[in-house]
Motif scaffolding. Structure first.
Motif, PDB file in Angstrom:
ATOM      1  N   GLU A  95     -26.625  32.370 -66.910  1.00  0.00           N
ATOM      2  CA  GLU A  95     -26.078  32.612 -65.574  1.00  0.00           C
ATOM      3  C   GLU A  95     -25.151  31.478 -65.147  1.00  0.00           C
ATOM      4  OE1 GLU A  95     -29.148  34.897 -62.894  1.00  0.00           O
ATOM      5  OE2 GLU A  95     -30.168  33.301 -64.010  1.00  0.00           O
ATOM      6  N   MET A  96     -25.368  30.304 -65.696  1.00  0.00           N
ATOM      7  CA  MET A  96     -24.532  29.154 -65.355  1.00  0.00           C
ATOM      8  C   MET A  96     -23.109  29.307 -65.890  1.00  0.00           C
ATOM      9  SD  MET A  96     -26.391  26.982 -63.624  1.00  0.00           S
ATOM     10  CE  MET A  96     -25.614  25.390 -63.852  1.00  0.00           C
ATOM     11  N   LEU A  97     -22.897  30.214 -66.833  1.00  0.00           N
ATOM     12  CA  LEU A  97     -21.570  30.404 -67.409  1.00  0.00           C
ATOM     13  C   LEU A  97     -20.589  31.050 -66.446  1.00  0.00           C
ATOM     14  CD1 LEU A  97     -22.408  31.545 -71.031  1.00  0.00           C
ATOM     15  CD2 LEU A  97     -21.977  29.252 -70.165  1.00  0.00           C
ATOM     16  N   ASP A  98     -21.062  31.471 -65.292  1.00  0.00           N
ATOM     17  CA  ASP A  98     -20.178  32.105 -64.318  1.00  0.00           C
ATOM     18  C   ASP A  98     -19.160  31.135 -63.727  1.00  0.00           C
ATOM     19  OD1 ASP A  98     -21.339  34.562 -64.728  1.00  0.00           O
ATOM     20  OD2 ASP A  98     -22.712  34.390 -63.035  1.00  0.00           O
ATOM     21  N   THR A  99     -19.406  29.838 -63.861  1.00  0.00           N
ATOM     22  CA  THR A  99     -18.448  28.844 -63.379  1.00  0.00           C
ATOM     23  C   THR A  99     -18.155  27.851 -64.502  1.00  0.00           C
ATOM     24  OG1 THR A  99     -20.105  27.271 -62.572  1.00  0.00           O
ATOM     25  CG2 THR A  99     -19.371  28.988 -61.021  1.00  0.00           C
ATOM     26  N   PRO A 100     -16.931  27.319 -64.541  1.00  0.00           N
ATOM     27  CA  PRO A 100     -16.613  26.322 -65.569  1.00  0.00           C
ATOM     28  C   PRO A 100     -17.522  25.091 -65.484  1.00  0.00           C
ATOM     29  CG  PRO A 100     -14.604  27.152 -64.573  1.00  0.00           C
ATOM     30  CD  PRO A 100     -15.752  27.699 -63.760  1.00  0.00           C
ATOM     31  N   ALA A 101     -17.829  24.655 -64.273  1.00  0.00           N
ATOM     32  CA  ALA A 101     -18.699  23.484 -64.116  1.00  0.00           C
ATOM     33  C   ALA A 101     -20.100  23.772 -64.638  1.00  0.00           C
ATOM     34  CB  ALA A 101     -18.759  23.060 -62.650  1.00  0.00           C
ATOM     35  N   GLY A 102     -20.605  24.960 -64.378  1.00  0.00           N
ATOM     36  CA  GLY A 102     -21.923  25.337 -64.868  1.00  0.00           C
ATOM     37  C   GLY A 102     -21.956  25.405 -66.386  1.00  0.00           C
ATOM     38  N   ALA A 103     -20.906  25.961 -66.977  1.00  0.00           N
ATOM     39  CA  ALA A 103     -20.826  26.046 -68.440  1.00  0.00           C
ATOM     40  C   ALA A 103     -20.801  24.654 -69.058  1.00  0.00           C
ATOM     41  CB  ALA A 103     -19.592  26.840 -68.845  1.00  0.00           C
ATOM     42  N   ARG A 104     -20.057  23.738 -68.438  1.00  0.00           N
ATOM     43  CA  ARG A 104     -20.014  22.354 -68.941  1.00  0.00           C
ATOM     44  C   ARG A 104     -21.378  21.690 -68.835  1.00  0.00           C
ATOM     45  NH1 ARG A 104     -15.050  22.446 -66.195  1.00  0.00           N
ATOM     46  NH2 ARG A 104     -15.964  21.371 -64.423  1.00  0.00           N
ATOM     47  N   GLN A 105     -22.083  21.964 -67.762  1.00  0.00           N
ATOM     48  CA  GLN A 105     -23.407  21.380 -67.547  1.00  0.00           C
ATOM     49  C   GLN A 105     -24.392  21.857 -68.630  1.00  0.00           C
ATOM     50  OE1 GLN A 105     -24.868  22.232 -63.615  1.00  0.00           O
ATOM     51  NE2 GLN A 105     -26.544  20.794 -63.775  1.00  0.00           N
ATOM     52  N   VAL A 106     -24.376  23.138 -68.917  1.00  0.00           N
ATOM     53  CA  VAL A 106     -25.263  23.694 -69.953  1.00  0.00           C
ATOM     54  C   VAL A 106     -24.886  23.118 -71.313  1.00  0.00           C
ATOM     55  CG1 VAL A 106     -25.964  25.798 -71.162  1.00  0.00           C
ATOM     56  CG2 VAL A 106     -25.756  25.807 -68.672  1.00  0.00           C
ATOM     57  N   ALA A 107     -23.600  23.100 -71.631  1.00  0.00           N
ATOM     58  CA  ALA A 107     -23.150  22.582 -72.922  1.00  0.00           C
ATOM     59  C   ALA A 107     -23.531  21.116 -73.085  1.00  0.00           C
ATOM     60  CB  ALA A 107     -21.640  22.771 -73.065  1.00  0.00           C
ATOM     61  N   ALA A 108     -23.376  20.326 -72.032  1.00  0.00           N
ATOM     62  CA  ALA A 108     -23.730  18.905 -72.114  1.00  0.00           C
ATOM     63  C   ALA A 108     -25.221  18.725 -72.386  1.00  0.00           C
ATOM     64  CB  ALA A 108     -23.328  18.189 -70.821  1.00  0.00           C
ATOM     65  N   LEU A 109     -26.048  19.499 -71.709  1.00  0.00           N
ATOM     66  CA  LEU A 109     -27.492  19.406 -71.934  1.00  0.00           C
ATOM     67  C   LEU A 109     -27.832  19.798 -73.368  1.00  0.00           C
ATOM     68  CD1 LEU A 109     -30.353  18.908 -70.899  1.00  0.00           C
ATOM     69  CD2 LEU A 109     -30.381  21.257 -70.100  1.00  0.00           C
ATOM     70  N   LEU A 110     -27.238  20.879 -73.854  1.00  0.00           N
ATOM     71  CA  LEU A 110     -27.512  21.321 -75.217  1.00  0.00           C
ATOM     72  C   LEU A 110     -27.023  20.311 -76.257  1.00  0.00           C
ATOM     73  CD1 LEU A 110     -26.761  25.127 -74.963  1.00  0.00           C
ATOM     74  CD2 LEU A 110     -28.969  24.054 -75.422  1.00  0.00           C
ATOM     75  N   ARG A 111     -25.865  19.694 -76.012  1.00  0.00           N
ATOM     76  CA  ARG A 111     -25.382  18.662 -76.945  1.00  0.00           C
ATOM     77  C   ARG A 111     -26.368  17.504 -77.019  1.00  0.00           C
ATOM     78  NH1 ARG A 111     -20.596  19.214 -74.167  1.00  0.00           N
ATOM     79  NH2 ARG A 111     -19.278  20.766 -75.120  1.00  0.00           N
ATOM     80  N   GLY A 112     -26.894  17.106 -75.876  1.00  0.00           N
ATOM     81  CA  GLY A 112     -27.884  16.032 -75.851  1.00  0.00           C
ATOM     82  C   GLY A 112     -29.149  16.409 -76.598  1.00  0.00           C
ATOM     83  N   LEU A 113     -29.622  17.635 -76.383  1.00  0.00           N
ATOM     84  CA  LEU A 113     -30.821  18.097 -77.081  1.00  0.00           C
ATOM     85  C   LEU A 113     -30.581  18.191 -78.586  1.00  0.00           C
ATOM     86  CD1 LEU A 113     -31.974  20.892 -74.605  1.00  0.00           C
ATOM     87  CD2 LEU A 113     -33.098  18.687 -75.001  1.00  0.00           C
ATOM     88  N   ALA A 114     -29.397  18.674 -78.987  1.00  0.00           N
ATOM     89  CA  ALA A 114     -29.076  18.788 -80.411  1.00  0.00           C
ATOM     90  C   ALA A 114     -28.982  17.406 -81.048  1.00  0.00           C
ATOM     91  CB  ALA A 114     -27.779  19.559 -80.601  1.00  0.00           C
ATOM     92  N   ALA A 115     -28.387  16.457 -80.325  1.00  0.00           N
ATOM     93  CA  ALA A 115     -28.285  15.095 -80.855  1.00  0.00           C
ATOM     94  C   ALA A 115     -29.665  14.475 -81.019  1.00  0.00           C
ATOM     95  CB  ALA A 115     -27.412  14.239 -79.937  1.00  0.00           C
ATOM     96  N   ALA A 116     -30.525  14.684 -80.052  1.00  0.00           N
ATOM     97  CA  ALA A 116     -31.888  14.151 -80.139  1.00  0.00           C
ATOM     98  C   ALA A 116     -32.632  14.796 -81.309  1.00  0.00           C
ATOM     99  CB  ALA A 116     -32.632  14.395 -78.835  1.00  0.00           C
ATOM    100  N   ARG A 117     -32.433  16.069 -81.499  1.00  0.00           N
ATOM    101  CA  ARG A 117     -33.072  16.771 -82.626  1.00  0.00           C
ATOM    102  C   ARG A 117     -32.576  16.204 -83.950  1.00  0.00           C
ATOM    103  NH1 ARG A 117     -35.632  21.551 -83.916  1.00  0.00           N
ATOM    104  NH2 ARG A 117     -35.009  22.455 -85.895  1.00  0.00           N
TER     105      ARG A 117
END
Length: 84
Positions: free
Chosen positions: A57-79
């Motif tokens: 649902e966050m993909l409805d705005t560019p800022a929301g999409a960036r927020q989700v992507a940033a969180l996922l990048r952090g989780l992937a890096a930690a993994r």
């Protein structure tokens, strides 16, 4: 209406950009969670981090999409660090 990850991407048209964004986000989620099933579950489930919205649902705005992507990048890096 909440977004969904398409099984077969649509070709062309204005929705193609949305599909590409969702596909890229799914790849990030798979990197973060290890498999498609866990990634899709995380993407569809409402998160406190996002004010009760599901990441898709966050993909409805560019800022929301960036927020989700940033969180996922952090989780992937930690993994990746955990596996190294």
């Amino acid at each position: 209406m909440p977004r969904t990850i398409p099984i077969v991407p649509r070709a062309g048209g204005p929705a193609a950009a949305d599909d590409a964004q969702e596909a890229a986000l799914l790849e990030l989620a798979i990197a973060a969670f290890g498999n498609r099933e866990r990634a899709l579950r995380w993407l569809r489930r409402p998160r406190r981090d996002f004010g009760g919205l599901a990441p898709l649902e966050m993909l409805d705005t560019p800022a929301g999409a960036r927020q989700v992507a940033a969180l996922l990048r952090g989780l992937a890096a930690a993994r990746g660090e955990d596996e190294a």
